[in-house]
Structures are given as structure tokens and as C-alpha cells.
Design a protein around this motif. Structure first.
Motif, short mmCIF file in Angstrom:
data_model
loop_
_atom_site.label_atom_id
_atom_site.label_comp_id
_atom_site.label_asym_id
_atom_site.label_seq_id
_atom_site.Cartn_x
_atom_site.Cartn_y
_atom_site.Cartn_z
N ALA A 11 46.28 66.27 38.82
CA ALA A 11 46.34 65.93 40.25
C ALA A 11 47.75 65.56 40.67
O ALA A 11 48.21 65.94 41.75
N SER A 65 40.41 69.29 40.68
CA SER A 65 39.01 68.81 40.71
C SER A 65 38.08 69.66 39.85
O SER A 65 36.94 69.27 39.57
N ARG A 91 36.35 69.00 34.48
CA ARG A 91 35.22 68.10 34.22
C ARG A 91 35.09 67.78 32.73
O ARG A 91 34.41 66.83 32.36
#
Length: 432
Positions: free
Chosen positions: A36, A57, A60
Motif C-alpha cells: 500500500a 487490497s 489476502r
């Protein structure tokens, strides 16, 4: 932003012996922050991610990192000098640059927190190598834009050692300082350490007679045979330290002196992968390929999936919980293709080091042979070796059997091969 924990005294940091699940959880949290951070503050990374159709995003699990694009020296050079920085230039307290041995130097930057992290991981490396507070640490890495000298200097100084900032060159004086100051630790490239050993002998001093106890050697690939040669010459434990400017500098990984089985990667700050250098596919643990690093806590200049060009494998931890690097066998950008055979200078280094009649110094001359290419291996017999013709014939036969190519071998008199004060230059390209 990822939090940085200061060192826990001068012993092991708790994360070094943490359960693997805890280490992976720390990595995932920090990796999410690093992706990020890079995407939000480095336009080049935003373009790379967008072109690859991924967003921070999308991460995961740690396996999801394989979806993100690689970084190479091309991106760093195309954004010269400060285009890869994720903070305003006035927040950068120091810049370094790669040594440029394979092309134009690349610029890297550090915030104060980056410097603190670098010192922290380098101090872990000192502990792993068996260095103790109070030791006299003789630093023969180059100072300046190269990260080698200052990285070792700051870490050892703050660790409580007495640092001798010798840098490189003036080898006769280095010998004097090592003797007069009762040095405990020598930090140098392994090839320059051999030069220092030769200088000891030329002065009539046995290099093993000094107080040296540890050699912290890195910045270039070296073999087990060279380790044995260095340990016998100096009477020391020779351990491998790994790093590169683009990732932080020296101290990304370090061997533990009690095992000497490959550098332990400080995985809570640098996430490693090994990939197939042709396809880019991530390889399973234990398989050999190209080493790739993603920084997890760097602020000024995060790197995402940086292709190091170093060929090695990832191995499970032994002395520490974190994974180890197999010994760097070669670099993809050092590879020579001779008559269809992939050849690396490190293969010759191992053969040279294993021959007791030779010094550790050699040179490969690459030249044209009609429509094909050939290699002349220039080797340097020891002064008492004698029989240079026999040595040349034997070495050519060894290369043919071990590497699978035919080479010409030329011998030179002692000191006939130029000595390197930094990274050894092993190849001379004579092709037109």
C-alpha cells in the motif's frame, strides 16, 4: 505503517526463534503495509501494479504476492535519481548507490527509521557471526556510496565494538593495523581477504598468528573451498553475510557461526521468494532459482519483488526459525554461454580454490574462435608449485570433467593477476 521494534539487548531478538506461524503473520501484516505504501507514494509502482491488473487490497495471503509485478534494475535506472522514493527528498537522511559492477549505478535512499532498521538487522548479523561487544572490528569494505563500509561501521559501533574504518587499499598498512590493534573481526570481500593474507605472507607474517577470530565476508559469491582456504589461512571462523544496496545493504541475511549452513534471512524485514528466472514462476522451497526480495519495513524506498539476479535456493531454518539461503552459486547476469553450456565464474573459483598448487586468484578471458566463443582461464600457481605446464594441463582436464567445456589454460607468475580491492573482476571480455 509497520512498527519497528528495537533490538532486545545484545542477544537474539525474540522473532528469531519465534514459531513459523508467528513469523508468517508478521510478514503478512507488514507486506500489506509495504504494498500500500509503494502504490500510494511511488508513481512507478502505481503504474506497474495497474498494468498488471493488481491492487494492494488483492493481497489476502502471502501466496498472493506472486500476482504482483517484479522490480528490476531497469525500473530503478529509468527513475534515476529519486523517482523510486516514497517520501519527499527532505525526509531522506542518506543516499547510497549500488557498486555498478553490472551497469549504471542505482540510487537508494533512507529515512532515519530505515537507518535504524538497517543497524538492527546488521547487529543481528554480528550476533549470528559470533561477534561480541568490545571486539575490535576491522572494516575493509569500501566506504562512500557503496553500502558495505558504512553498514558494517554503524552497526558494529552501536553494538559496542571498536571500529577500525580501514576501507580498501593500502594493503600493507591494513596488515599493520590488524596486527597492532589486535583485531578480532575482519569485514571484507572474500577475494580481498585473500589479498590481505598474501600481504601477510609477503611480510613474513603467518596470517593465522594474529588475534583475528571471525571473518565476515560478503558482497560477492564465494565457495566452500574458499571458506576452507580463508579459515586455514587466518585461523578464523569465516561466515557469509548477504545483502544488496537495493534491498537495504549488507545484513539482509547472515550465516550463524554454529552451523555455517547458509545465511539466515531476517524474514520479518525482507520477504524472500525463489523464482524460475525464465518463466518467473515461484519455485517450491529447496529448488534452485533466482532470489527475489520484497521489503517489509522500508519507508524511503520500498522494493516489491526485486529480482536480485542471484541464483540460490531457500532452505528451512536451523540455528534460527527463519529460512536460510543456499549458497549463492552464481548470478544470472554473470552467466556465459560457451558452446551451448551455461558457465559461471563461481564454478571456476571452486576449482581454483580446490587446487593446492594455485593461489585463489584467476581471470577468465572470453574470446572469439571463428564463429564460436571460447575461454582462456588464467591461473596463478603458488611460488613453490613448479611445473606450470603440468598445472595448466591438469586444470584444463578438471574443467572439462567438472564443467563440461574445453578451455585453454595459461599460467602467470605469482602476483601476475591484478588484485581487487573490492568485488573481484573475474571476466575479461575480448570479443570484438
Amino acid at each position: 505503517m509497520a512498527k519497528f521494534e528495537p533490538a532486545a539487548g545484545r542477544g537474539l531478538h525474540p522473532i528469531e526463534q519465534a514459531p513459523i506461524a508467528e513469523i508468517r503473520a508478521v510478514q503478512l501484516e507488514r507486506l500489506a503495509w509495504s504494498l500500500a505504501h509503494a502504490y500510494a507514494h511511488v508513481p512507478a509502482y502505481q503504474r506497474l501494479f495497474d498494468d498488471a491488473g493488481v491492487h494492494p487490497s488483492d493481497l489476502r495471503s502471502l501466496d498472493d504476492l506472486a500476482r504482483f509485478p517484479f522490480t528490476t534494475k531497469t525500473e530503478l535506472r529509468d527513475n534515476y535519481p529519486f523517482g523510486m522514493f516514497a517520501v519527499p527528498r527532505d525526509q531522506v537522511v542518506r543516499v547510497h548507490a549500488s557498486s555498478g559492477t553490472t551497469g549504471k549505478a542505482t540510487v537508494v535512499g533512507y529515512t532515519q527509521s530505515d537507518i535504524d532498521m538497517w543497524v538492527h538487522v546488521y547487529q543481528r548479523s554480528l550476533v549470528a557471526a559470533g561477534v561480541r561487544p568490545g571486539d575490535v572490528v576491522h572494516v575493509s569494505y569500501g566506504y562512500g556510496l557503496f553500502t558495505g563500509g558504512l553498514g558494517a561501521h554503524y552497526a558494529a559501533e552501536q553494538f559496542g565494538c571498536t571500529v577500525v574504518p580501514a576501507s580498501v587499499g593500502q594493503t600493507a598498512r591494513q596488515v599493520q593495523l590488524l596486527v597492532d590493534f589486535d583485531a578480532d573481526v575482519l569485514c571484507a570481500t572474500p577475494s580481498y581477504a585473500l589479498v590481505v593474507a598474501d600481504e601477510f605472507r609477503s611480510q613474513g607474517i603467518d596470517p593465522a598468528s594474529t588475534s583475528l577470530r571471525v571473518g565476515l565476508f560478503g558482497a560477492e559469491p564465494w565457495s566452500e573451498a574458499m571458506r576452507a582456504e580463508l579459515e586455514e589461512a587466518f585461523g578464523i571462523d569465516a561466515v557469509d553475510i548477504y545483502g544488496l544496496s537495493e534491498v537495504i545493504g549488507g545484513g539482509v541475511a547472515n550465516e550463524c557461526v554454529e552451523t555455517k549452513d547458509g545465511p539466515t534471512i531476517w524474514e520479518d524485514h525482507f520477504y524472500p521468494e525463489v523464482i524460475d528466472p525464465d518463466s518467473g514462476e515461484v519455485l517450491p522451497e529447496g529448488e534452485t532459482g533466482e532470489l527475489v526480495f520484497t521489503s517489509l519495513t522500508k519507508v524511503a524506498m520500498p522494493v516489491i519483488r526485486y529480482r536480485t539476479r542471484d541464483i540460490c535456493s531457500l532452505q528451512p531454518g536451523t540455528a534460527r526459525s527463519m529460512r536460510r539461503m543456499g549458497r549463492v552459486a552464481a548470478r544470472t547476469d554473470d552467466m556465459l554461454i560457451i558452446r551451448g553450456v551455461n558457465v559461471f565464474p563461481s564454478q571456476f573459483e571452486e576449482l581454483v580454490s580446490a587446487d593446492p598448487r594455485l593461489t585463489g586468484h584467476f581471470l577468465l578471458e572470453v574470446h572469439s574462435q571463428g564463429r564460436m566463443e571460447g575461454i582462456t582461464a588464467v591461473v596463478e600457481p603458488k611460488s613453490d608449485a613448479g611445473g606450470h605446464d603440468a598445472i595448466a594441463a591438469d586444470f584444463a582436464n578438471t574443467v572439462r570433467q567438472r564443467i563440461g567445456i574445453s578451455v585453454e589454460v595459461r599460467t602467470v607468475e605469482p602476483d601476475g593477476i591484478p588484485r581487487s580491492e573490492g568485488k573481484a573482476q573475474r571476466v575479461r571480455d575480448l570479443r570484438g
